[in-house]
Design a protein around this motif. Sequence first.
Motif, PDB file in Angstrom:
ATOM      1  N   THR A   1       0.979  -1.083   0.083  1.00  0.00           N
ATOM      2  CA  THR A   1       0.026   0.059  -0.085  1.00  0.00           C
ATOM      3  C   THR A   1       0.927   1.331  -0.009  1.00  0.00           C
ATOM      4  N   LEU A   2       0.658   2.202  -0.937  1.00  0.00           N
ATOM      5  CA  LEU A   2       1.488   3.393  -1.080  1.00  0.00           C
ATOM      6  C   LEU A   2       0.279   4.498  -1.495  1.00  0.00           C
ATOM      7  N   SER A   3       0.781   5.494  -0.735  1.00  0.00           N
ATOM      8  CA  SER A   3       0.095   6.815  -0.805  1.00  0.00           C
ATOM      9  C   SER A   3       0.865   7.959  -1.361  1.00  0.00           C
ATOM     10  N   SER A   4       0.278   8.681  -2.261  1.00  0.00           N
ATOM     11  CA  SER A   4       1.099   9.817  -2.884  1.00  0.00           C
ATOM     12  C   SER A   4       0.335  11.004  -2.926  1.00  0.00           C
ATOM     13  N   ASP A   5       0.787  12.223  -3.086  1.00  0.00           N
ATOM     14  CA  ASP A   5       0.023  13.484  -3.074  1.00  0.00           C
ATOM     15  C   ASP A   5       0.335  14.406  -4.403  1.00  0.00           C
ATOM     16  N   ASN A   6       1.421  13.619  -5.369  1.00  0.00           N
ATOM     17  CA  ASN A   6       1.640  14.453  -6.529  1.00  0.00           C
ATOM     18  C   ASN A   6       1.725  13.651  -7.900  1.00  0.00           C
ATOM     19  N   ALA A   7       2.532  14.070  -8.770  1.00  0.00           N
ATOM     20  CA  ALA A   7       2.665  13.525  -9.917  1.00  0.00           C
ATOM     21  C   ALA A   7       3.916  12.686 -10.049  1.00  0.00           C
ATOM     22  N   VAL A   8       3.745  11.591 -10.998  1.00  0.00           N
ATOM     23  CA  VAL A   8       5.108  10.765 -11.204  1.00  0.00           C
ATOM     24  C   VAL A   8       5.505  10.799 -12.674  1.00  0.00           C
ATOM     25  N   GLY A   9       6.719  10.851 -12.764  1.00  0.00           N
ATOM     26  CA  GLY A   9       7.227  10.952 -14.194  1.00  0.00           C
ATOM     27  C   GLY A   9       8.242   9.715 -14.352  1.00  0.00           C
ATOM     28  N   ASN A  10       8.086   8.981 -15.336  1.00  0.00           N
ATOM     29  CA  ASN A  10       8.848   7.800 -15.718  1.00  0.00           C
ATOM     30  C   ASN A  10       9.682   8.201 -16.805  1.00  0.00           C
ATOM     31  N   LEU A  11      10.906   8.348 -16.763  1.00  0.00           N
ATOM     32  CA  LEU A  11      11.634   8.990 -17.692  1.00  0.00           C
ATOM     33  C   LEU A  11      12.961   8.202 -18.099  1.00  0.00           C
ATOM     34  N   GLY A  12      13.596   8.555 -19.239  1.00  0.00           N
ATOM     35  CA  GLY A  12      14.785   7.632 -19.711  1.00  0.00           C
ATOM     36  C   GLY A  12      14.294   6.145 -20.103  1.00  0.00           C
ATOM     37  N   SER A  13      15.269   5.356 -19.328  1.00  0.00           N
ATOM     38  CA  SER A  13      14.785   4.062 -19.501  1.00  0.00           C
ATOM     39  C   SER A  13      14.136   3.534 -18.143  1.00  0.00           C
ATOM     40  N   GLY A  14      13.285   4.366 -17.639  1.00  0.00           N
ATOM     41  CA  GLY A  14      13.045   3.820 -16.309  1.00  0.00           C
ATOM     42  C   GLY A  14      11.730   2.870 -16.567  1.00  0.00           C
ATOM     43  N   GLN A  15      11.707   2.191 -15.368  1.00  0.00           N
ATOM     44  CA  GLN A  15      10.330   1.167 -15.258  1.00  0.00           C
ATOM     45  C   GLN A  15       9.520   1.247 -14.075  1.00  0.00           C
ATOM     46  N   VAL A  16       8.325   1.252 -14.054  1.00  0.00           N
ATOM     47  CA  VAL A  16       7.665   1.297 -12.783  1.00  0.00           C
ATOM     48  C   VAL A  16       6.712   0.166 -12.969  1.00  0.00           C
ATOM     49  N   ASN A  17       6.683  -0.555 -11.682  1.00  0.00           N
ATOM     50  CA  ASN A  17       5.791  -1.668 -11.804  1.00  0.00           C
ATOM     51  C   ASN A  17       4.849  -1.611 -10.560  1.00  0.00           C
ATOM     52  N   VAL A  18       3.640  -1.586 -10.337  1.00  0.00           N
ATOM     53  CA  VAL A  18       2.864  -1.691  -9.515  1.00  0.00           C
ATOM     54  C   VAL A  18       2.465  -3.264  -9.383  1.00  0.00           C
ATOM     55  N   LEU A  19       3.031  -3.778  -8.373  1.00  0.00           N
ATOM     56  CA  LEU A  19       2.886  -5.414  -8.271  1.00  0.00           C
ATOM     57  C   LEU A  19       1.463  -5.798  -7.913  1.00  0.00           C
ATOM     58  N   ALA A  20       1.323  -7.139  -8.270  1.00  0.00           N
ATOM     59  CA  ALA A  20       0.052  -7.787  -7.873  1.00  0.00           C
ATOM     60  C   ALA A  20       0.062  -7.616  -6.523  1.00  0.00           C
ATOM     61  N   GLY A  21      -1.272  -7.168  -5.864  1.00  0.00           N
ATOM     62  CA  GLY A  21      -1.733  -7.208  -4.496  1.00  0.00           C
ATOM     63  C   GLY A  21      -1.360  -5.759  -4.029  1.00  0.00           C
ATOM     64  N   ALA A  22      -0.278  -4.822  -4.950  1.00  0.00           N
ATOM     65  CA  ALA A  22      -0.066  -3.572  -4.316  1.00  0.00           C
ATOM     66  C   ALA A  22      -1.280  -2.817  -4.627  1.00  0.00           C
ATOM     67  N   ASN A  23      -1.491  -1.335  -3.842  1.00  0.00           N
ATOM     68  CA  ASN A  23      -2.223  -0.416  -4.390  1.00  0.00           C
ATOM     69  C   ASN A  23      -1.900   0.859  -3.919  1.00  0.00           C
TER      70      ASN A  23
END
Length: 192
Positions: free
Chosen positions: A58-80
């Motif tokens: 479980t992750l809470s945030s309050d702003n924007a997310v930028g995925n840049l260059g060769s970045g990788q973002v994974n919201v894994l199974a079961g994550a929220n």
Amino acid sequence: MAPALLRADVLYHGFGDRNLVTTGNSSTQVNLSNKYSMVSGTLNGLTLNRGTLNVTGTLSSDNAVGNLGSGQVNVLAGANWTGVTAIVNNSTNATGFSVAGTLQVGNFVLNNTGATFEVTSGGTLTALTVLNVGTFTNDGTVNANVGNIGLLTNNGTWNGNLLEAAGTTTINNGTFNGNFTIIGGGSVTNNG
């Protein structure tokens, strides 16, 4: 290289700065340029990822997310992951942004030219709007209106309206609960 402008209640552990574990709140800009980060807790402030960011719980945030260059973002199974205000995916990584868990975005998701965004089977993305200029594949559930000027493939369930623009393609092999509007010669193949 460690992220800049990070509050003291955010700790790094593992090999150098490979893992980011929040024990409280981070509330300023967070730059993740390391090779591997696993995150849960609270991650506030603008987040810029150029490495690998795995949301593991479980992750809470309050702003924007930028995925840049060769970045990788994974919201894994079961994550929220909740509270993200916007996502801009500019990554050239073949699987630049992947949602296997749940991701809630208050405003928009922009998947730019050359970028890849996927919602895998069992994953859910909820946003006000998705604007796709790159490649977007849904095998799970998306709850958002979408403007497409790239390649959009829906193999799961999409709840929202589609605006298809010139020279682009949408392929629907799943369920699309919304209206299709095609302008300027865009193409929709509806097999669903």
